[in-house]
Design a protein around this motif. Structure first.
Motif, short mmCIF file in Angstrom:
data_model
loop_
_atom_site.label_atom_id
_atom_site.label_comp_id
_atom_site.label_asym_id
_atom_site.label_seq_id
_atom_site.Cartn_x
_atom_site.Cartn_y
_atom_site.Cartn_z
N ASP A 94 -28.89 -53.57 23.25
CA ASP A 94 -29.94 -52.49 22.82
C ASP A 94 -29.47 -52.90 20.99
O ASP A 94 -28.62 -52.82 20.64
N THR B 179 -37.11 -43.53 22.38
CA THR B 179 -37.92 -42.41 23.08
C THR B 179 -37.21 -41.52 23.81
O THR B 179 -37.59 -40.54 24.08
N SER B 180 -35.78 -41.84 24.28
CA SER B 180 -35.10 -40.85 25.00
C SER B 180 -34.19 -40.34 24.42
O SER B 180 -33.26 -39.71 24.71
N ILE C 274 -32.85 -58.28 20.45
CA ILE C 274 -33.54 -59.32 21.64
C ILE C 274 -34.56 -59.85 21.00
O ILE C 274 -35.61 -59.32 20.85
N ALA D 248 -42.30 -29.92 22.55
CA ALA D 248 -42.80 -31.38 22.55
C ALA D 248 -44.08 -31.45 23.18
O ALA D 248 -44.51 -30.84 23.74
N ALA E 194 -31.27 -49.84 26.33
CA ALA E 194 -30.45 -48.63 26.81
C ALA E 194 -30.92 -47.25 26.48
O ALA E 194 -30.39 -46.33 26.11
N GLY E 195 -32.27 -46.90 26.83
CA GLY E 195 -32.64 -45.78 26.98
C GLY E 195 -32.48 -45.28 28.33
O GLY E 195 -31.34 -45.73 29.01
N TRP F 29 -38.13 -39.36 31.86
CA TRP F 29 -36.67 -38.53 32.11
C TRP F 29 -36.99 -37.98 33.35
O TRP F 29 -35.88 -38.16 34.37
N LEU G 119 -37.37 -52.00 28.24
CA LEU G 119 -37.54 -51.72 26.68
C LEU G 119 -38.55 -50.99 26.42
O LEU G 119 -38.87 -51.13 25.27
N GLN H 164 -37.96 -31.98 30.20
CA GLN H 164 -38.39 -31.42 31.45
C GLN H 164 -38.20 -32.38 32.30
O GLN H 164 -38.74 -33.57 32.41
N VAL I 58 -44.63 -28.59 25.74
CA VAL I 58 -43.84 -28.14 26.84
C VAL I 58 -42.72 -27.64 25.87
O VAL I 58 -42.21 -27.90 24.74
C1 FAD Z 1 -42.95 -36.06 22.66
C2 FAD Z 1 -42.35 -36.69 23.99
C3 FAD Z 1 -41.86 -35.87 24.81
C4 FAD Z 1 -41.64 -36.30 26.04
N1 FAD Z 1 -41.32 -35.30 27.12
C5 FAD Z 1 -40.93 -35.63 28.61
C6 FAD Z 1 -40.47 -34.67 29.24
O1 FAD Z 1 -40.16 -33.52 29.14
N2 FAD Z 1 -39.98 -35.18 30.38
C7 FAD Z 1 -40.06 -36.53 30.94
O2 FAD Z 1 -39.72 -36.76 32.02
N3 FAD Z 1 -40.40 -37.23 29.87
C8 FAD Z 1 -40.82 -37.12 28.60
N4 FAD Z 1 -41.02 -37.86 27.66
C9 FAD Z 1 -41.17 -39.52 28.17
C10 FAD Z 1 -39.88 -39.89 28.16
O3 FAD Z 1 -39.01 -39.60 26.91
C11 FAD Z 1 -40.06 -41.48 28.30
O4 FAD Z 1 -40.72 -41.93 29.17
C12 FAD Z 1 -38.57 -42.30 28.42
O5 FAD Z 1 -37.93 -41.81 27.20
C13 FAD Z 1 -38.86 -43.81 28.14
O6 FAD Z 1 -37.43 -44.46 28.49
P1 FAD Z 1 -37.16 -45.79 28.18
O7 FAD Z 1 -35.66 -46.05 28.53
O8 FAD Z 1 -38.31 -46.38 29.08
O9 FAD Z 1 -37.56 -46.20 26.77
P2 FAD Z 1 -36.74 -46.01 25.50
O10 FAD Z 1 -35.80 -44.56 25.32
O11 FAD Z 1 -37.58 -46.34 24.30
O12 FAD Z 1 -35.66 -47.23 25.60
C14 FAD Z 1 -36.06 -48.46 24.97
C15 FAD Z 1 -34.94 -49.22 24.68
O13 FAD Z 1 -35.20 -50.57 24.06
C16 FAD Z 1 -34.49 -51.01 22.97
N5 FAD Z 1 -35.33 -52.16 22.42
C17 FAD Z 1 -36.55 -52.22 22.42
N6 FAD Z 1 -36.96 -53.60 21.86
C18 FAD Z 1 -35.75 -54.21 21.72
C19 FAD Z 1 -35.25 -55.34 21.19
N7 FAD Z 1 -36.26 -56.20 20.77
N8 FAD Z 1 -33.93 -55.64 21.12
C20 FAD Z 1 -33.02 -54.69 21.51
N9 FAD Z 1 -33.36 -53.63 22.13
C21 FAD Z 1 -34.80 -53.22 22.08
C22 FAD Z 1 -34.68 -49.66 22.06
O14 FAD Z 1 -33.69 -49.57 21.15
C23 FAD Z 1 -34.72 -48.58 23.24
O15 FAD Z 1 -33.26 -48.00 23.26
C24 FAD Z 1 -41.47 -37.62 26.56
C25 FAD Z 1 -41.78 -38.52 25.47
C26 FAD Z 1 -42.13 -37.97 24.19
C27 FAD Z 1 -42.42 -39.17 23.28
#
Ligand code: FAD
Length: 434
Positions: free
Chosen positions: A30, A39-40, A224, A321, A8-9, A394, A262, A46, A310
């Motif tokens: 999640d 990570t979200s 999970i 960040a 739920a990112g 994002w 995930l 940005q 940024v």
């Molecule tokens: C410092 C930094 C700066 C950034 N700046 C930007 C920006 O300015 N603009 C931009 O576009 N992107 C940016 N990003 C990248 C962006 O934040 C990530 O690409 C994005 O958040 C990834 O989203 P996601 O949903 O794939 O992962 P996540 O947000 O990590 O979601 C994955 C989810 O899976 C769940 N999960 C994992 N394993 C399990 C399990 N076994 N059981 C149950 N739940 C589980 C976690 O709890 C989590 O909620 C940045 C990242 C960082 C670290």
């Protein structure tokens, strides 16, 4: 169709929203108590099509070598005895070749532009408020060599469809007067007017609430543990997902289709069912400061290219960040790296924030070597992928969710992108799955 979204990112939540809109019965699982807690949660905020140039580019290998062992380096590779890290590194080097980089930029621009448009439409439709600003993104340079090198990248990106314009120092200060205090340090910059910024956490949690109101079921505090596979070859399918409930009980949930969102943890769940993804965590840092002098704080989102940082204005906060550490799955804070962010921000905007009380955070970017995510079908019929969004999750989030919902519904999304497991004129080795 009943669909279970794992994660739920921003990616899982956007997928759930569009799947629900497409008429599916959706459950999201999640391990955290709410959406966008990993990570979200506190990224750079940005929406940056202008960041489509991946880290894997021809100048990267030398820079990474130069930074090896430097605790405050913008990009730090710590070698580990971990096969995935080495394999990922070899693939990264291959993606640094000019032909690969240009192709990756093309892919990233396609999905990022589609996503920016999808976010704008979603904002208009739902009225979600998330401290967003539509004032563009300005990259600034304080090093002449870096600026000269950026001109080619800006030109290539313009040719490939990203409206990134190189501009003079005077123009930069006209666009963002808060930069006047460092005028003497600036050598040039570029501006992408159509880019935006806004709080990813506020947006994702608000979207999750709207999705829940529209009948998406969220199961939080639920871990999970395993995908259950039956059959083999073309007949293979996922029959269920094993979870541990908030009460500590093992349970199996069944559905017609499963979506993996995930982030960095997608790899571990997929390996036992025979799917190897090239996704490795890139630990990044952010610092959030309370703004004490609002008129002197920037409102245009900024990129400090030399320091790989940024900066985004989020209401009365400034989020800064960046930096990346390849060091496994640890999220601990390294105070040398934190201090480097505060030092640099204070240097840029000395009297703008309360720098004595920063809120530091780390997150694990789910990085593919090319920074092109896996969006599409896996080799298991009812298992779909939406992961590996790296530095731009994002920016690509809403579009990835919308495109994935189309694919699950049996339709081809309306954009020219190499969706995983879907027909495309080229074969892309780093994104093929074995
Ligand atoms: C410092 C930094 C700066 C950034 N700046 C930007 C920006 O300015 N603009 C931009 O576009 N992107 C940016 N990003 C990248 C962006 O934040 C990530 O690409 C994005 O958040 C990834 O989203 P996601 O949903 O794939 O992962 P996540 O947000 O990590 O979601 C994955 C989810 O899976 C769940 N999960 C994992 N394993 C399990 C399990 N076994 N059981 C149950 N739940 C589980 C976690 O709890 C989590 O909620 C940045 C990242 C960082 C670290």
């Amino acid at each position: 169709m009943k669909v279970i979204v794992l994660g739920a990112g921003i990616i899982g939540t956007a997928s759930a929203w569009y799947l629900n809109q497409a008429g599916h019965e959706v459950t999201v699982i999640d391990r955290q108590p709410g959406a966008a807690q990993e990570t979200s949660f506190a990224n750079g905020c940005q929406i940056s099509v202008s960041h489509a140039e991946p880290w894997a580019n021809p100048s990267a290998p030398l820079k990474i070598l130069k930074w090896l062992g430097k605790e405050d380096a913008p990009l730090l590779y710590r070698f580990r005895s971990e096969w995935l890290q080495w394999k990922w590194g070899m693939n990264f080097l291959r993606e640094c070749m000019p032909g690969h980089t240009a192709d990756n930029i093309r892919q990233i621009i396609a999905i990022a532009k589609y996503s920016r448009k999808s976010l704008q439409a979603l904002r208009a439709e739902t009225g979600i408020e998330y401290d967003h600003l539509t004032r563009g993104i300005l990259h600034f340079y304080t090093d002449q060599e870096e600026f000269d090198a950026s001109l080619d990248a800006a030109q290539l990106m313009s040719e490939l469809g990203c409206e990134r314009k190189s501009i003079s120092v005077d123009e930069m200060i006209r666009i963002e007067p808060a930069l006047d205090g460092i005028r003497h340090k600036l050598v040039g910059g570029d501006f992408t007017e159509a880019d935006e910024s806004g709080d990813v956490y506020k947006f994702t949690t608000a979207l999750a609430s709207k999705a829940a109101a529209a009948s998406v079921e969220f199961q939080f505090n639920t871990t999970i543990t395993r995908l259950l596979k039956e059959g083999s070859g073309a007949a293979a399918k996922i029959s269920g997902v094993e979870i541990i409930t908030p009460q500590g009980r093992h349970q199996t949930l069944h559905a017609d289709a499963f979506v993996i969102a995930l982030g960095s943890f997608s790899v571990q769940l997929l390996q036992p069912v025979g799917i190897d993804l090239m996704v490795y965590p890139g630990k990044g840092y952010s610092a959030t400061y309370t703004i004490t002098n609002p008129t002197a704080a920037p409102t245009v989102s900024l990129t400090d290219d030399g320091h790989k940082l940024v900066l985004s204005r989020l209401g009365n906060r400034l989020r800064v960040a960046g930096t990346c550490e390849f060091n496994g799955y640890t999220r601990e804070l390294n105070m040398t790296r934190c201090a480097a962010i505060t030092r640099r921000t204070r240097e840029l905007f000395p009297d703008v924030c309360d720098y004595d009380n920063p809120t530091y955070w780390t997150g694990l970017r789910p990085l593919t070597p090319s920074n092109v995510p896996y969006i599409g079908k896996s080799k298991i019929g009812n298992l779909f992928l939406n992961t590996g969004h790296g530095t731009l999750g994002w920016t690509m989030g809403c579009g990835s969710g919308r495109a994935l919902a189309e694919i699950v519904s049996g339709r081809q999304p309306e954009l020219d992108f190499k969706f995983t497991g879907m027909p495309y004129p080229f074969n892309h080795p780093s994104r093929s799955i074995s």
